[in-house]
Motif scaffolding. Structure first.
Motif, PDB file in Angstrom:
ATOM      1  N   MET A   1      47.250-106.378  54.763  1.00 60.01           N
ATOM      2  CA  MET A   1      47.449-105.120  55.448  1.00 60.01           C
ATOM      3  C   MET A   1      46.586-105.140  56.712  1.00 60.01           C
ATOM      4  O   MET A   1      45.395-105.449  56.651  1.00 60.01           O
ATOM      5  CB  MET A   1      47.040-103.976  54.524  1.00 60.01           C
ATOM      6  N   ASP A   2      47.181-104.790  57.830  1.00 61.68           N
ATOM      7  CA  ASP A   2      46.421-104.795  59.071  1.00 61.68           C
ATOM      8  C   ASP A   2      45.541-103.542  59.176  1.00 61.68           C
ATOM      9  O   ASP A   2      45.689-102.593  58.427  1.00 61.68           O
ATOM     10  CB  ASP A   2      47.341-104.934  60.277  1.00 61.68           C
ATOM     11  N   GLU A   3      44.620-103.585  60.113  1.00 64.64           N
ATOM     12  CA  GLU A   3      43.630-102.516  60.243  1.00 64.64           C
ATOM     13  C   GLU A   3      44.260-101.184  60.646  1.00 64.64           C
ATOM     14  O   GLU A   3      43.802-100.133  60.223  1.00 64.64           O
ATOM     15  CB  GLU A   3      42.570-102.923  61.256  1.00 64.64           C
ATOM     16  N   ARG A   4      45.294-101.237  61.457  1.00 63.40           N
ATOM     17  CA  ARG A   4      45.945-100.005  61.913  1.00 63.40           C
ATOM     18  C   ARG A   4      46.592 -99.263  60.748  1.00 63.40           C
ATOM     19  O   ARG A   4      46.471 -98.047  60.623  1.00 63.40           O
ATOM     20  CB  ARG A   4      46.977-100.351  62.980  1.00 63.40           C
ATOM     21  N   THR A   5      47.264 -99.993  59.872  1.00 65.01           N
ATOM     22  CA  THR A   5      47.897 -99.379  58.708  1.00 65.01           C
ATOM     23  C   THR A   5      46.857 -98.841  57.747  1.00 65.01           C
ATOM     24  O   THR A   5      47.001 -97.735  57.218  1.00 65.01           O
ATOM     25  CB  THR A   5      48.796-100.409  57.992  1.00 65.01           C
ATOM     26  N   LYS A   6      45.808 -99.601  57.515  1.00 58.97           N
ATOM     27  CA  LYS A   6      44.744 -99.156  56.617  1.00 58.97           C
ATOM     28  C   LYS A   6      44.091 -97.881  57.145  1.00 58.97           C
ATOM     29  O   LYS A   6      43.820 -96.948  56.390  1.00 58.97           O
ATOM     30  CB  LYS A   6      43.691-100.247  56.449  1.00 58.97           C
ATOM     31  N   SER A   7      43.848 -97.840  58.437  1.00 59.18           N
ATOM     32  CA  SER A   7      43.248 -96.657  59.046  1.00 59.18           C
ATOM     33  C   SER A   7      44.156 -95.438  58.897  1.00 59.18           C
ATOM     34  O   SER A   7      43.690 -94.348  58.566  1.00 59.18           O
ATOM     35  CB  SER A   7      42.978 -96.926  60.532  1.00 59.18           C
ATOM     36  N   ALA A   8      45.444 -95.625  59.113  1.00 56.11           N
ATOM     37  CA  ALA A   8      46.382 -94.507  58.983  1.00 56.11           C
ATOM     38  C   ALA A   8      46.448 -94.000  57.548  1.00 56.11           C
ATOM     39  O   ALA A   8      46.494 -92.793  57.308  1.00 56.11           O
ATOM     40  CB  ALA A   8      47.764 -94.933  59.458  1.00 56.11           C
ATOM     41  N   LEU A   9      46.438 -94.917  56.587  1.00 57.57           N
ATOM     42  CA  LEU A   9      46.469 -94.501  55.181  1.00 57.57           C
ATOM     43  C   LEU A   9      45.193 -93.764  54.780  1.00 57.57           C
ATOM     44  O   LEU A   9      45.237 -92.796  54.008  1.00 57.57           O
ATOM     45  CB  LEU A   9      46.703 -95.703  54.277  1.00 57.57           C
ATOM     46  N   LEU A  10      44.065 -94.203  55.301  1.00 51.86           N
ATOM     47  CA  LEU A  10      42.815 -93.497  55.010  1.00 51.86           C
ATOM     48  C   LEU A  10      42.810 -92.102  55.624  1.00 51.86           C
ATOM     49  O   LEU A  10      42.330 -91.150  55.008  1.00 51.86           O
ATOM     50  CB  LEU A  10      41.616 -94.318  55.495  1.00 51.86           C
ATOM     51  N   TRP A  11      43.345 -91.965  56.833  1.00 51.97           N
ATOM     52  CA  TRP A  11      43.455 -90.633  57.424  1.00 51.97           C
ATOM     53  C   TRP A  11      44.414 -89.757  56.619  1.00 51.97           C
ATOM     54  O   TRP A  11      44.209 -88.547  56.484  1.00 51.97           O
ATOM     55  CB  TRP A  11      43.901 -90.721  58.877  1.00 51.97           C
ATOM     56  N   GLY A  12      45.466 -90.358  56.073  1.00 54.79           N
ATOM     57  CA  GLY A  12      46.365 -89.613  55.199  1.00 54.79           C
ATOM     58  C   GLY A  12      45.652 -89.113  53.961  1.00 54.79           C
ATOM     59  O   GLY A  12      45.860 -87.970  53.514  1.00 54.79           O
ATOM     60  N   ALA A  13      44.789 -89.953  53.375  1.00 57.24           N
ATOM     61  CA  ALA A  13      44.010 -89.526  52.208  1.00 57.24           C
ATOM     62  C   ALA A  13      43.067 -88.386  52.571  1.00 57.24           C
ATOM     63  O   ALA A  13      42.897 -87.432  51.793  1.00 57.24           O
ATOM     64  CB  ALA A  13      43.223 -90.710  51.648  1.00 57.24           C
ATOM     65  N   VAL A  14      42.476 -88.449  53.750  1.00 49.13           N
ATOM     66  CA  VAL A  14      41.619 -87.353  54.209  1.00 49.13           C
ATOM     67  C   VAL A  14      42.430 -86.064  54.337  1.00 49.13           C
ATOM     68  O   VAL A  14      41.970 -84.982  53.959  1.00 49.13           O
ATOM     69  CB  VAL A  14      40.945 -87.717  55.555  1.00 49.13           C
ATOM     70  N   GLY A  15      43.653 -86.163  54.839  1.00 43.94           N
ATOM     71  CA  GLY A  15      44.514 -84.997  54.953  1.00 43.94           C
ATOM     72  C   GLY A  15      44.864 -84.400  53.600  1.00 43.94           C
ATOM     73  O   GLY A  15      44.866 -83.175  53.430  1.00 43.94           O
ATOM     74  N   VAL A  16      45.139 -85.256  52.611  1.00 41.12           N
ATOM     75  CA  VAL A  16      45.449 -84.772  51.257  1.00 41.12           C
ATOM     76  C   VAL A  16      44.261 -84.022  50.682  1.00 41.12           C
ATOM     77  O   VAL A  16      44.391 -82.895  50.180  1.00 41.12           O
ATOM     78  CB  VAL A  16      45.851 -85.944  50.331  1.00 41.12           C
ATOM     79  N   PHE A  17      43.091 -84.643  50.749  1.00 43.47           N
ATOM     80  CA  PHE A  17      41.907 -84.016  50.177  1.00 43.47           C
ATOM     81  C   PHE A  17      41.512 -82.746  50.930  1.00 43.47           C
ATOM     82  O   PHE A  17      41.073 -81.769  50.320  1.00 43.47           O
ATOM     83  CB  PHE A  17      40.742 -84.999  50.124  1.00 43.47           C
ATOM     84  N   ALA A  18      41.662 -82.729  52.239  1.00 40.76           N
ATOM     85  CA  ALA A  18      41.339 -81.535  53.013  1.00 40.76           C
ATOM     86  C   ALA A  18      42.256 -80.381  52.626  1.00 40.76           C
ATOM     87  O   ALA A  18      41.799 -79.240  52.466  1.00 40.76           O
ATOM     88  CB  ALA A  18      41.455 -81.820  54.503  1.00 40.76           C
ATOM     89  N   PHE A  19      43.547 -80.663  52.461  1.00 43.12           N
ATOM     90  CA  PHE A  19      44.459 -79.606  52.048  1.00 43.12           C
ATOM     91  C   PHE A  19      44.099 -79.086  50.665  1.00 43.12           C
ATOM     92  O   PHE A  19      44.093 -77.878  50.430  1.00 43.12           O
ATOM     93  CB  PHE A  19      45.912 -80.082  52.059  1.00 43.12           C
ATOM     94  N   LEU A  20      43.811 -79.988  49.727  1.00 45.01           N
ATOM     95  CA  LEU A  20      43.493 -79.552  48.372  1.00 45.01           C
ATOM     96  C   LEU A  20      42.197 -78.742  48.329  1.00 45.01           C
ATOM     97  O   LEU A  20      42.090 -77.771  47.566  1.00 45.01           O
ATOM     98  CB  LEU A  20      43.413 -80.756  47.436  1.00 45.01           C
ATOM     99  N   VAL A  21      41.216 -79.093  49.142  1.00 43.29           N
ATOM    100  CA  VAL A  21      39.982 -78.314  49.209  1.00 43.29           C
ATOM    101  C   VAL A  21      40.261 -76.927  49.775  1.00 43.29           C
ATOM    102  O   VAL A  21      39.763 -75.921  49.261  1.00 43.29           O
ATOM    103  CB  VAL A  21      38.912 -79.051  50.032  1.00 43.29           C
ATOM    104  N   LEU A  22      41.060 -76.855  50.833  1.00 40.37           N
ATOM    105  CA  LEU A  22      41.400 -75.553  51.406  1.00 40.37           C
ATOM    106  C   LEU A  22      42.195 -74.702  50.427  1.00 40.37           C
ATOM    107  O   LEU A  22      41.981 -73.490  50.313  1.00 40.37           O
ATOM    108  CB  LEU A  22      42.176 -75.735  52.706  1.00 40.37           C
ATOM    109  N   TYR A  23      43.095 -75.327  49.682  1.00 40.37           N
ATOM    110  CA  TYR A  23      43.875 -74.598  48.686  1.00 40.37           C
ATOM    111  C   TYR A  23      42.976 -74.083  47.562  1.00 40.37           C
ATOM    112  O   TYR A  23      43.116 -72.949  47.108  1.00 40.37           O
ATOM    113  CB  TYR A  23      44.969 -75.496  48.112  1.00 40.37           C
ATOM    114  N   GLN A  24      42.024 -74.902  47.135  1.00 44.21           N
ATOM    115  CA  GLN A  24      41.108 -74.483  46.084  1.00 44.21           C
ATOM    116  C   GLN A  24      40.250 -73.315  46.561  1.00 44.21           C
ATOM    117  O   GLN A  24      39.976 -72.384  45.806  1.00 44.21           O
ATOM    118  CB  GLN A  24      40.227 -75.657  45.673  1.00 44.21           C
ATOM    119  N   GLY A  25      39.827 -73.330  47.802  1.00 46.76           N
ATOM    120  CA  GLY A  25      39.085 -72.200  48.357  1.00 46.76           C
ATOM    121  C   GLY A  25      39.936 -70.955  48.432  1.00 46.76           C
ATOM    122  O   GLY A  25      39.458 -69.843  48.179  1.00 46.76           O
ATOM    123  N   TYR A  26      41.201 -71.114  48.762  1.00 48.08           N
ATOM    124  CA  TYR A  26      42.134 -69.988  48.808  1.00 48.08           C
ATOM    125  C   TYR A  26      42.252 -69.328  47.437  1.00 48.08           C
ATOM    126  O   TYR A  26      42.204 -68.113  47.310  1.00 48.08           O
ATOM    127  CB  TYR A  26      43.494 -70.493  49.291  1.00 48.08           C
TER     128      TYR A  26
END
Length: 66
Positions: A1-26
């Motif tokens: 896996m190249d670095e660009r794809t890995k970076s994008a997938l990690l940012w996607g994981a950050v987006g998932v966790f950020a949404f779930l944290v915001l939802y839990q706060g809601y």
């Protein structure tokens, strides 16, 4: 896996966790819950959108010399 794809997938994981944290706060502040599965489904859609945006934006930002 190249670095660009890995970076994008990690940012996607950050987006998932950020949404779930915001939802839990809601829910924590007394609002109604829609359930775990619908919230997780929306989190996956948000993560996919963030990953796609990160994949596209990275090459554009590198092209501008940033």
């Amino acid at each position: 896996m190249d670095e660009r794809t890995k970076s994008a997938l990690l940012w996607g994981a950050v987006g998932v966790f950020a949404f779930l944290v915001l939802y839990q706060g809601y829910v924590l502040f007394g609002n109604d819950s829609v359930g775990f599965l619908p919230a997780f489904g929306v989190a996956l859609v948000v993560g996919a959108g963030v990953a796609a945006a990160a994949y596209v934006a990275e090459i554009r930002l590198l092209g501008r010399g940033r």
